[in-house]
Design a protein around this motif. Structure first.
Motif, mmCIF file in Angstrom:
data_model
loop_
_atom_site.group_PDB
_atom_site.id
_atom_site.type_symbol
_atom_site.label_atom_id
_atom_site.label_comp_id
_atom_site.label_asym_id
_atom_site.label_seq_id
_atom_site.Cartn_x
_atom_site.Cartn_y
_atom_site.Cartn_z
ATOM 1 N N GLU A 115 -70.233 -6.292 -66.544
ATOM 2 C CA GLU A 115 -70.670 -5.679 -65.293
ATOM 3 C C GLU A 115 -69.612 -5.827 -64.199
ATOM 4 N N VAL A 116 -69.362 -4.724 -63.474
ATOM 5 C CA VAL A 116 -68.388 -4.713 -62.378
ATOM 6 C C VAL A 116 -69.022 -4.079 -61.150
ATOM 7 N N GLY A 117 -68.797 -4.664 -59.990
ATOM 8 C CA GLY A 117 -69.317 -4.099 -58.751
ATOM 9 C C GLY A 117 -68.304 -4.226 -57.627
ATOM 10 N N TYR A 118 -68.384 -3.314 -56.659
ATOM 11 C CA TYR A 118 -67.479 -3.321 -55.506
ATOM 12 C C TYR A 118 -68.008 -4.267 -54.427
ATOM 13 N N LEU A 119 -67.101 -4.999 -53.757
ATOM 14 C CA LEU A 119 -67.503 -5.938 -52.722
ATOM 15 C C LEU A 119 -66.929 -5.594 -51.349
ATOM 16 N N ALA A 120 -65.620 -5.448 -51.246
ATOM 17 C CA ALA A 120 -64.979 -5.237 -49.949
ATOM 18 C C ALA A 120 -63.564 -4.720 -50.166
ATOM 19 N N SER A 121 -62.969 -4.183 -49.095
ATOM 20 C CA SER A 121 -61.587 -3.711 -49.192
ATOM 21 C C SER A 121 -60.762 -4.297 -48.064
ATOM 22 N N GLN A 122 -59.449 -4.300 -48.259
ATOM 23 C CA GLN A 122 -58.530 -4.806 -47.240
ATOM 24 C C GLN A 122 -57.211 -4.031 -47.276
ATOM 25 N N PRO A 123 -56.838 -3.406 -46.161
ATOM 26 C CA PRO A 123 -55.485 -2.849 -46.084
ATOM 27 C C PRO A 123 -54.489 -4.000 -46.171
ATOM 28 N N TRP A 124 -53.515 -3.880 -47.028
ATOM 29 C CA TRP A 124 -52.561 -4.973 -47.226
ATOM 30 C C TRP A 124 -51.145 -4.402 -47.061
ATOM 31 N N PRO A 125 -50.539 -4.598 -45.890
ATOM 32 C CA PRO A 125 -49.270 -3.922 -45.576
ATOM 33 C C PRO A 125 -48.035 -4.616 -46.125
ATOM 34 N N PHE A 126 -48.074 -5.062 -47.367
ATOM 35 C CA PHE A 126 -46.957 -5.794 -47.964
ATOM 36 C C PHE A 126 -46.633 -5.243 -49.363
ATOM 37 N N PRO A 127 -46.134 -4.004 -49.517
ATOM 38 C CA PRO A 127 -45.713 -3.133 -48.422
ATOM 39 C C PRO A 127 -46.762 -2.137 -47.943
#
Length: 322
Positions: free
Chosen positions: A243-255
């Motif tokens: 089982e897989v579920g979505y939790l949260a997202s984060q823009p990660w500017p590296f790069p």
């Protein structure tokens, strides 16, 4: 706002004012407006104003240091109706440049430009991201990712001609073939994989001693988020995920990635590390992870504060992954 939206770089409701990006006349006026402000970057490092509460240093676009670079400025949007720009002054060369520090995994050095305030220093964003408020973090992450895209995409991918900045920094145009190029975001899955009361963590080659984090990997063309989670975990650690579920997202500017935080349940606890992919992977119990987060573990360091890995693990420990 859900807990998932409080992750560092998670957004602050900035009005990006897309409709102004092509309005060169209005942008020119805004660059002269006394209420407009610019944030400044040097070699990917934002100018940070040290104080009781650290913040991005904000200067007039017409400041002597930033004014010569306004033709390459990025229009970030409107803050309470006032324009915000980002300016890159990479050409500046400090007298005491420490090349070894700049090349380190986490650059500890700071540079002070003589024409800015004494409290203003160029500093590594990763080391300072949790010191900034949500708005400053969004502005810094956005600007850093766009500047890095310009640095690495200076030529047309179609014909090879040198491209030109356009659309207030949000586009590059090829003068030879007419192709338009836009900033890209690379989707990356990062996985909180659990088996009973334990979570799977690993470390990449070259990481500092004791540094472990959640497994992560790029989504491939034609692949769903769920499929990417299962594939990456199996490729790196030999663990099958159900089982897989979505939790949260984060823009990660590296790069310039978008980290897609997911939760997955392993169907077994056997680990078979691919040494080409990662250096190590282990199961850590909830109790042991609490010791790690308290910085009391003998060999393992907690995930970096501000990262989505730290965010997911912290909320897993608190039983509030919503």
């Amino acid at each position: 706002m859900k807990i998932a939206e409080t992750v560092t770089f998670g957004g602050s409701g900035l009005d990006r004012a897309d409709h102004l990006r092509r309005d060169t006349k209005e942008l020119g006026r805004l660059m002269q407006d006394p209420s407009s402000e610019a944030i400044v970057f040097w070699r990917g490092k934002p100018l940070i104003r040290r104080g009781t509460r650290d913040a991005l240093a904000r200067v007039s676009p017409q400041h002597p240091v930033t004014a010569p670079h306004l033709d390459q400025a990025i229009f970030l949007g409107l803050e309470e109706g006032q324009a915000r720009f980002a300016v890159n002054v990479t050409g500046w060369q400090p007298d005491d440049l420490d090349a070894e520090a700049l090349a380190a995994f986490l650059d500890p050095s700071e540079q002070q430009h003589p024409e800015f305030e004494q409290t203003d220093v160029f500093a590594e964003l990763r080391a300072n991201m949790t010191r900034l408020n949500a708005r400053d973090a969004e502005l810094a992450a956005t600007a850093r990712a766009i500047f890095e895209w310009h640095r690495t995409h200076g030529f047309c991918a179609t014909c090879g001609e040198k491209s030109e900045i356009a659309n207030a920094g949000w586009q590059r145009d090829c003068p030879a073939c007419g192709r338009n190029h836009f900033p890209r975001v690379d989707p990356v899955v990062i996985m909180l994989i659990t088996y009973g009361n334990s979570v799977l963590v690993g470390r990449s080659h070259g990481w500092p001693e004791g540094m472990y984090s959640l497994l992560a990997g790029f989504i491939e063309p034609g692949e769903t988020i769920e499929a990417a989670v299962r594939r990456e975990v199996f490729e790196e650690a030999g663990v099958r995920v159900g089982e897989v579920g979505y939790l949260a997202s984060q823009p990660w500017p590296f790069p310039g990635s978008l980290m897609l935080g997911c939760q997955g349940r392993a169907t077994s606890d056997g680990i078979n590390v691919d040494p080409v992919e990662i250096d190590d992977a282990i199961w850590v119990s909830r109790e042991e992870m609490m010791t790690i987060f308290a910085s009391e573990h003998e060999t393992i360091l907690p995930a970096r504060k501000g990262s989505i890995a730290h965010f997911l693990l912290e909320n897993w420990l608190a039983d509030r992954l919503d």
